[in-house]
Scaffold this motif. Structure first.
Motif, PDB file in Angstrom:
ATOM      1  N   SER B 155      46.861  37.003  47.499  1.00 24.43           N
ATOM      2  CA  SER B 155      46.039  36.134  48.350  1.00 24.43           C
ATOM      3  C   SER B 155      44.725  36.603  48.875  1.00 24.43           C
ATOM      4  O   SER B 155      45.182  37.662  49.355  1.00 24.43           O
ATOM      5  CB  SER B 155      46.777  35.273  48.749  1.00 24.43           C
ATOM      6  N   GLU B 156      43.812  35.521  48.822  1.00 24.86           N
ATOM      7  CA  GLU B 156      42.288  35.901  49.511  1.00 24.86           C
ATOM      8  C   GLU B 156      42.885  35.529  51.182  1.00 24.86           C
ATOM      9  O   GLU B 156      42.301  36.222  51.934  1.00 24.86           O
ATOM     10  CB  GLU B 156      41.675  34.913  49.051  1.00 24.86           C
ATOM     11  N   PRO B 158      45.410  35.184  54.545  1.00 23.75           N
ATOM     12  CA  PRO B 158      46.660  35.652  55.298  1.00 23.75           C
ATOM     13  C   PRO B 158      47.637  34.082  54.631  1.00 23.75           C
ATOM     14  O   PRO B 158      47.237  33.479  55.028  1.00 23.75           O
ATOM     15  CB  PRO B 158      45.867  35.743  56.438  1.00 23.75           C
ATOM     16  N   LYS B 178      47.550  40.861  55.256  1.00 28.96           N
ATOM     17  CA  LYS B 178      47.275  39.721  54.091  1.00 28.96           C
ATOM     18  C   LYS B 178      48.689  38.961  54.978  1.00 28.96           C
ATOM     19  O   LYS B 178      48.735  37.449  54.719  1.00 28.96           O
ATOM     20  CB  LYS B 178      46.969  40.214  52.793  1.00 28.96           C
TER      21      LYS B 178
END
Lengths: 92, 570
Positions: B155-156, B158, B178
């Motif tokens: 995932s970009e 958090p 993240k």
């Protein structure tokens, strides 16, 4: 059939990063290149573009392997691959 | 707003989008009848396409990674489309193959299994790559089935990771930058998820039924102390998360020399496994080590480490705590920590089997060599070394362990109290040794006859259970009697996860516990709460907890008397 021998230079042997660099280079060629330990029959040689085969070969630093390929450009391609095997990638 | 409740195992109040951990991949069935219109060629193409797609995804992740992680991803990407792997899988699609034609999924599964076996047989570095091969296999099979890739989602932004439960292997790939909280529908307070969350300082709630069904991207609020999860939270909870974020930064500093409100000293120690852990723990203000888990020096090995290797490993920990106490626990193999040269994998009931101190019965010599190494490492450093044996059940075992320690030149022998029999006979057990340390995780599992890893038993597996608290009190009382009888102080510490719960820490002190040892992340929170209470108040709260009819009632009653917990979000 062109054939070259090479001595594994990397300290960790032919796995981890050195194996990845070599398999990737062999995979980019239009030729099928095989690799075997010196003294092993040619028909038991493995696909040089397979990192899993290279790892199961279990070649350590100082071991001698034989590369084989057939077709146009085989000699040049093998020379290039020998150079990769004879470089100590861990020293970079 | 939808609310889920479970067992809070690591405090913290955070807000973020949920990402679900994909379910572990199931083994594809063998002997499936393949429809006549499915050709070998079409299946071979599917395998090639899936392996290329997995390779492309891994390459993309490698491009965004750094250092060692990048190299591992690059090598794994090469494995995904490995010509040997793909060829041997395609061979298994054919009718003339022994065992008959396989489905594409099954062919990949078997081909990778063969590669994994070859690498495993080679041992060493190659054997370590088996996990990578199996990871690639799971990814290709997921791709063939059109399911999301296994493992912690990339995932970009958090996110809050939701899962049924996490396995030790998942936790190795968890990026704390993240993942901001963990919520699981299974697991218990002592599960891998809980232990990992405490070690990383991530808020976590386990055994919260239903959270593995929350849609990806849903915004949730997690309160790791209260054990609640709220989907689409309102303004009040948003503010609570903000307040926590500010407080967390002020809580982060623990400077050592922990005292209660009346000035009574309660040293806060750290649980560590390696020299690197010890350096971090010393940096976090730990006043010593209350639990050095020596099995980390032994795990993943086929043979016993040499005395020299052990001296170096223990010495690295002692070096981080000059003139401070370091409590070394001798090898605790067995049950969930098997060792090929020491434990028998075929026991029908490993938690009740030959584990901990008991392995000395079946493999004599290992313990003596370990004590020799500990004594040699002590001689080379300034730390004050105490040694304790895990899984002691009787005073006889305690006496024999003390003899072994003295023979090795170790002056302060002790025992772990994890087996209820040791708590019940604490006075006689402590008559043989100089100190005891309560391992509350195992003590709880044995007192309640509830497996630590089982989610459905989470409420039984709770150190707040009044039965567990009584065993703790019996141990502290027995030690006090043994102290007066011998004229020597025989302190009782706690080194289980219970010590990291700030409310329970107060109760433990009230029950007569002298020191607390925990994951270094928990030190600041525990210290912040302990400094607000006196010994007398702690005793009063311990009395309230002991008299409570249930674990939940004990926790609630004590928390009600400690408003500081709510103020700090603990």
């Amino acid at each position: 059939m062109s054939e070259r021998t090479a001595t594994i230079a990397s300290r960790v042997g032919l796995h981890a990063r050195p194996a990845a660099i070599f398999a990737e280079a062999a995979g980019e060629l239009d030729l099928e290149v095989t690799i075997a330990r010196q003294g092993e029959p040619a028909d038991e040689a493995m696909d040089a573009a397979s990192i899993l085969s290279l790892m199961s070969l279990g070649a350590s630093q100082g071991d001698v392997v034989v590369l084989r390929a057939e077709g146009t450009g085989a000699d040049e391609a093998l020379d290039k691959l020998v150079k990769i095997l004879e470089t100590d990638h861990d020293a970079e | 707003m939808q609310t889920f409740s479970g067992v809070g195992v690591a405090p913290g109040r955070v807000l973020g989008p949920v990402r679900q951990m994909p379910k572990p991949i199931q083994e594809p069935h063998a002997n499936v009848n393949i429809p006549a219109d499915v050709t070998v060629e079409s299946q071979a193409q599917r395998i090639k396409d899936a392996s290329k797609a997995v390779q492309a995804e891994l390459r993309e992740r490698a491009a965004n990674a750094n250092g060692e992680g990048k190299e591992v991803l690059e090598a794994t990407a090469l494995m995904a489309a490995d010509p040997m792997l793909v060829k041997s899988a395609i061979k298994l699609l054919k009718h003339e193959t022994p065992g008959g034609a396989r489905t594409a999924e099954r062919a990949v599964w078997e081909a990778a299994a063969t590669v994994a076996e070859t690498l495993k047989a080679l041992g060493g570095y190659m054997a370590e790559r088996v996990a990578d091969v199996l990871d690639v296999r799971a990814r290709i099979v997921s791709e063939l089935r059109g399911l999301p890739a296994p493992g912690i989602p990339a995932s970009e932004v958090p996110f809050i990771l939701a899962a049924e439960d996490l396995a030790p292997a998942d936790t190795a790939t968890l990026d704390p930058a993240k993942v901001i909280a963990l919520i699981t529908s299974g697991g218990g307070p002592q599960s891998h998820t809980a232990i990992l969350a405490r070690a990383l300082g991530l808020p976590a709630v386990v055994a919260a039924a239903g959270v593995d069904g929350i849609d990806d991207g849903t915004e949730v609020y997690v309160d790791g102390a209260a054990g609640t999860i709220t989907a689409e939270p309102g303004e009040e909870l948003r503010v609570a998360a903000k307040v926590w974020a500010n407080q967390a930064s002020t809580l982060a500093a623990f400077t050592g020399d922990n005292t209660l409100a009346d000035g009574v000293r309660v040293p806060l120690l750290a649980n560590v496994g390696t020299g690197a852990d010890a350096v971090k723990a010393a940096g976090a203000g730990a006043e010593g080590v209350g639990l050095l888990r020596t099995e980390f020096c032994f795990l993943d090995r086929d043979t016993e480490p040499t005395v020299e290797e052990q001296i170096a490993a223990y010495g690295a920990v002692f070096a981080a705590f000059p003139a401070k106490k370091v409590v070394v626990r001798t090898l605790d193999a067995g049950a969930d920590k098997p060792l090929p040269f020491l434990t028998n994998a075929d026991e029908p009931n490993p938690a009740l089997g030959v584990r901990g101190y008991r392995t000395d019965l079946t493999s004599p010599g290992v313990l003596e060599r370990q004590l020799e190494a500990i004594a040699a490492a002590e001689a080379a450093h300034e730390a004050e070394v105490w040694v304790m044996a895990p899984m002691i059940s009787t005073a006889e075992e305690a006496a024999r362990f003390a003899d072994l320690c003295h023979a090795a030149g170790l002056k302060t022998p002790g025992v772990m109290v994890e087996v209820p029999s040791a708590a019940l006979t604490a006075e006689t057990v402590l008559g043989q040794v100089s100190f005891a340390s309560l391992g509350t995780n195992d003590l709880t599992q044995y007192a309640m006859a509830a497996d630590r890893q089982l989610g459905p038993l989470a409420t039984l597996n709770d150190p707040w259970q009044p039965a567990v608290l009584r065993l703790i009190k019996l141990t502290a009382d027995g030690a006090a009697t043994a102290s007066s009888a011998s004229g020597q102080a025989k302190p009782v510490g706690v080194c289980g996860e219970a010590a990291a719960d700030p409310a329970l820490a107060v109760v433990l002190i009230g029950l007569g516990v002298a020191t607390l040892s925990m994951s270094p992340r928990a030190l600041a929170g525990v210290a912040a709460v302990l400094k607000t209470v006196t010994v007398d108040q702690a005793r009063e709260l311990a009395g309230i907890a002991l008299a409570a009819p249930s674990a939940a009632a004990a926790r609630a009653a004590v928390r009600e008397h400690l408003p500081v917990l709510n103020d700090l979000g603990l």
